[in-house]
Design a protein around this motif. Structure first.
Motif, PDB file in Angstrom:
ATOM      1  N   VAL A 121       0.828  -1.202   0.000  1.00 17.31           N
ATOM      2  CA  VAL A 121       0.000   0.000   0.000  1.00 17.31           C
ATOM      3  C   VAL A 121       0.865   1.256   0.000  1.00 17.31           C
ATOM      4  O   VAL A 121       2.022   1.238   0.429  1.00 17.31           O
ATOM      5  CB  VAL A 121      -0.949   0.021   1.214  1.00 17.31           C
ATOM      6  N   SER A 122       0.282   2.330  -0.478  1.00 14.86           N
ATOM      7  CA  SER A 122       0.913   3.649  -0.403  1.00 14.86           C
ATOM      8  C   SER A 122      -0.108   4.628   0.148  1.00 14.86           C
ATOM      9  O   SER A 122      -1.307   4.504  -0.108  1.00 14.86           O
ATOM     10  CB  SER A 122       1.381   4.089  -1.799  1.00 14.86           C
ATOM     11  N   GLY A 123       0.393   5.601   0.888  1.00 14.28           N
ATOM     12  CA  GLY A 123      -0.497   6.591   1.484  1.00 14.28           C
ATOM     13  C   GLY A 123      -0.150   6.898   2.918  1.00 14.28           C
ATOM     14  O   GLY A 123      -0.665   7.860   3.488  1.00 14.28           O
ATOM     15  N   GLY A 124       0.707   6.073   3.513  1.00 15.59           N
ATOM     16  CA  GLY A 124       1.169   6.340   4.858  1.00 15.59           C
ATOM     17  C   GLY A 124       0.087   6.245   5.913  1.00 15.59           C
ATOM     18  O   GLY A 124      -1.023   5.765   5.661  1.00 15.59           O
ATOM     19  N   ALA A 132      -7.912   5.538   2.639  1.00 15.63           N
ATOM     20  CA  ALA A 132      -7.676   6.149   1.337  1.00 15.63           C
ATOM     21  C   ALA A 132      -6.380   5.660   0.703  1.00 15.63           C
ATOM     22  O   ALA A 132      -5.764   6.365  -0.088  1.00 15.63           O
ATOM     23  CB  ALA A 132      -7.637   7.665   1.489  1.00 15.63           C
ATOM     24  N   LEU A 133      -5.975   4.447   1.024  1.00 17.70           N
ATOM     25  CA  LEU A 133      -4.714   3.921   0.523  1.00 17.70           C
ATOM     26  C   LEU A 133      -4.782   3.614  -0.967  1.00 17.70           C
ATOM     27  O   LEU A 133      -5.848   3.309  -1.514  1.00 17.70           O
ATOM     28  CB  LEU A 133      -4.347   2.649   1.285  1.00 17.70           C
ATOM     29  N   SER A 227       8.906  18.982  12.352  1.00 19.85           N
ATOM     30  CA  SER A 227       8.074  18.065  13.122  1.00 19.85           C
ATOM     31  C   SER A 227       8.002  16.742  12.368  1.00 19.85           C
ATOM     32  O   SER A 227       7.309  16.641  11.348  1.00 19.85           O
ATOM     33  CB  SER A 227       6.665  18.650  13.313  1.00 19.85           C
ATOM     34  N   PHE A 228       8.704  15.737  12.867  1.00 23.16           N
ATOM     35  CA  PHE A 228       8.876  14.515  12.102  1.00 23.16           C
ATOM     36  C   PHE A 228       8.356  13.285  12.834  1.00 23.16           C
ATOM     37  O   PHE A 228       8.968  12.212  12.787  1.00 23.16           O
ATOM     38  CB  PHE A 228      10.360  14.341  11.735  1.00 23.16           C
ATOM     39  N   GLU A 229       7.210  13.432  13.517  1.00 25.74           N
ATOM     40  CA  GLU A 229       6.591  12.265  14.125  1.00 25.74           C
ATOM     41  C   GLU A 229       6.296  11.249  13.023  1.00 25.74           C
ATOM     42  O   GLU A 229       5.780  11.610  11.970  1.00 25.74           O
ATOM     43  CB  GLU A 229       5.289  12.644  14.843  1.00 25.74           C
ATOM     44  N   PRO A 230       6.617   9.972  13.273  1.00 27.40           N
ATOM     45  CA  PRO A 230       6.577   9.010  12.168  1.00 27.40           C
ATOM     46  C   PRO A 230       5.181   8.667  11.684  1.00 27.40           C
ATOM     47  O   PRO A 230       4.305   8.284  12.455  1.00 27.40           O
ATOM     48  CB  PRO A 230       7.270   7.777  12.755  1.00 27.40           C
ATOM     49  N   GLY A 231       4.991   8.853  10.382  1.00 23.64           N
ATOM     50  CA  GLY A 231       3.862   8.269   9.671  1.00 23.64           C
ATOM     51  C   GLY A 231       4.386   7.100   8.849  1.00 23.64           C
ATOM     52  O   GLY A 231       3.760   6.061   8.707  1.00 23.64           O
ATOM     53  N   PHE A 232       5.593   7.296   8.301  1.00 21.11           N
ATOM     54  CA  PHE A 232       6.332   6.227   7.633  1.00 21.11           C
ATOM     55  C   PHE A 232       7.803   6.467   7.929  1.00 21.11           C
ATOM     56  O   PHE A 232       8.378   7.472   7.523  1.00 21.11           O
ATOM     57  CB  PHE A 232       6.068   6.233   6.122  1.00 21.11           C
ATOM     58  N   ARG A 233       8.424   5.550   8.650  1.00 26.24           N
ATOM     59  CA  ARG A 233       9.738   5.791   9.218  1.00 26.24           C
ATOM     60  C   ARG A 233      10.860   5.723   8.179  1.00 26.24           C
ATOM     61  O   ARG A 233      10.796   4.959   7.219  1.00 26.24           O
ATOM     62  CB  ARG A 233      10.026   4.793  10.343  1.00 26.24           C
ATOM     63  N   ILE A 234      11.898   6.505   8.433  1.00 26.96           N
ATOM     64  CA  ILE A 234      13.081   6.503   7.569  1.00 26.96           C
ATOM     65  C   ILE A 234      13.659   5.095   7.439  1.00 26.96           C
ATOM     66  O   ILE A 234      14.064   4.687   6.338  1.00 26.96           O
ATOM     67  CB  ILE A 234      14.135   7.493   8.110  1.00 26.96           C
ATOM     68  N   GLU A 235      13.696   4.329   8.519  1.00 25.58           N
ATOM     69  CA  GLU A 235      14.287   2.998   8.436  1.00 25.58           C
ATOM     70  C   GLU A 235      13.523   2.101   7.471  1.00 25.58           C
ATOM     71  O   GLU A 235      14.127   1.240   6.806  1.00 25.58           O
ATOM     72  CB  GLU A 235      14.359   2.357   9.820  1.00 25.58           C
ATOM     73  N   LEU A 236      12.215   2.291   7.350  1.00 19.75           N
ATOM     74  CA  LEU A 236      11.432   1.498   6.404  1.00 19.75           C
ATOM     75  C   LEU A 236      11.663   1.961   4.973  1.00 19.75           C
ATOM     76  O   LEU A 236      11.749   1.146   4.055  1.00 19.75           O
ATOM     77  CB  LEU A 236       9.946   1.562   6.763  1.00 19.75           C
TER      78      LEU A 236
END
Length: 293
Positions: A121-124, A132-133, A227-236
């Motif tokens: 999926v995409s859309g975070g 709404a993905l 403000s970088f609260e994770p919706g989709f993490r950098i590690e992913l």
């Protein structure tokens, strides 16, 4: 309506499972961290203590876990989905993993009388919460049709893109484009700030022209606010770009921009930003420019 086992109730999986429960399906959830089953239980779903318990009576098994080894473990482990699911069970893997791993798992599923779709999926987080993905699905047309009542609950754009592994291939292309857009947006904002431009006004006018994008709409304010609260993490995203660069090499195609952005994402992860939202790549671009917030 179906009985759905949902394995993996993290940032994405939890709201997806809740939507399915609210749509009238009976959802049984399992997560390695048990407290993450809370939102599903509050919505009327059930928490299972193991994968085997979750899938025992399921018509459909949904999986949303971080990486290829996790999916392999969930599906093929001693107490995993392949061991516990009944004949004909439809398995929808929403995870983002390597296309070759998906194709191999789909063959194993067929040998066991099970049906497997890769449906990354995409859309975070926002897309998961809003149902709404964008869902890119690989597998047989027949299995895709059977899965539509589930997919349509959590997705707005649901497309069958080809045989097993195709969904993961399209997702790799998606992650290439998203990462490239994030990196360029970060560069643009650092550039604008260096000249003292009203960045909020600049972002508004950029969004109205050819530079406008979903990435700009969803990520520019995060960068402006730091403000970088994770919706989709950098590690992913780092993991996904590894999938992209490896698959591109195997196909004999070049991805020079992808390779560069993959290195930037690797630098962000190595610098301690792995847990930030992928818009946090902005901090890496700032550091490379010798600027700090």
């Amino acid at each position: 309506m179906s009985t759905i086992a949902f394995i993996g109730l993290g940032i994405m999986g939890s709201p997806m499972a809740v939507h399915l429960q609210q749509a009238g399906h009976a959802v049984v959830g399992f997560n390695r961290t048990p407290e993450k089953t809370g939102p599903l239980v509050e919505a009327g779903g059930t928490a299972a203590s193991s994968i085997a318990e979750a899938v025992a009576d399921a018509d459909v098994v949904a999986v949303m876990v971080p990486d290829s080894p996790d999916v392999v473990d969930v599906l093929t482990g001693a107490d995993g989905v392949f061991a516990g699911a009944g004949p004909g069970t439809l398995i929808i893997d929403f995870s983002t993993i390597r296309p070759d791993v998906t194709a191999e798992l789909a063959e194993q599923a067929r040998e066991k009388g099970l049906r497997l779709l890769d449906a990354p999926v995409s859309g975070g987080e926002a897309g998961a919460k809003n149902a709404a993905l964008s869902i890119m699905v690989g597998g047989s047309a027949e299995d895709f049709a059977a899965a539509r009542p589930v997919l349509d609950v959590v997705g707005r754009t649901v497309v069958h893109v080809g045989p097993s592994g195709s969904g993961q291939t399209v997702k790799a292309a998606n992650q290439l484009m998203v990462a490239g857009n994030i990196a360029l947006l970060a560069e643009a904002i650092v550039f604008l700030e260096a000249y003292g431009v009203d960045t909020s006004a600049a972002v508004e006018v950029l969004g109205g022209g050819l530079a406008g994008s979903a990435v700009l709409n969803q990520k520019a304010q995060k960068m402006l606010d730091r403000s970088f609260e994770p919706g989709f993490r950098i590690e992913l995203h780092h993991k996904d770009l590894g999938i992209l660069t490896s698959a591109a090499r195997e196909a004999g195609v070049v991805a020079p921009v992808g390779a560069l952005v993959a290195q930037l994402m690797a630098s962000a992860k190595a610098s301690g930003d792995a847990g930030l939202d992928h818009s946090g790549l902005f901090s890496t671009i700032e550091r490379l420019s010798g600027r700090t917030s």
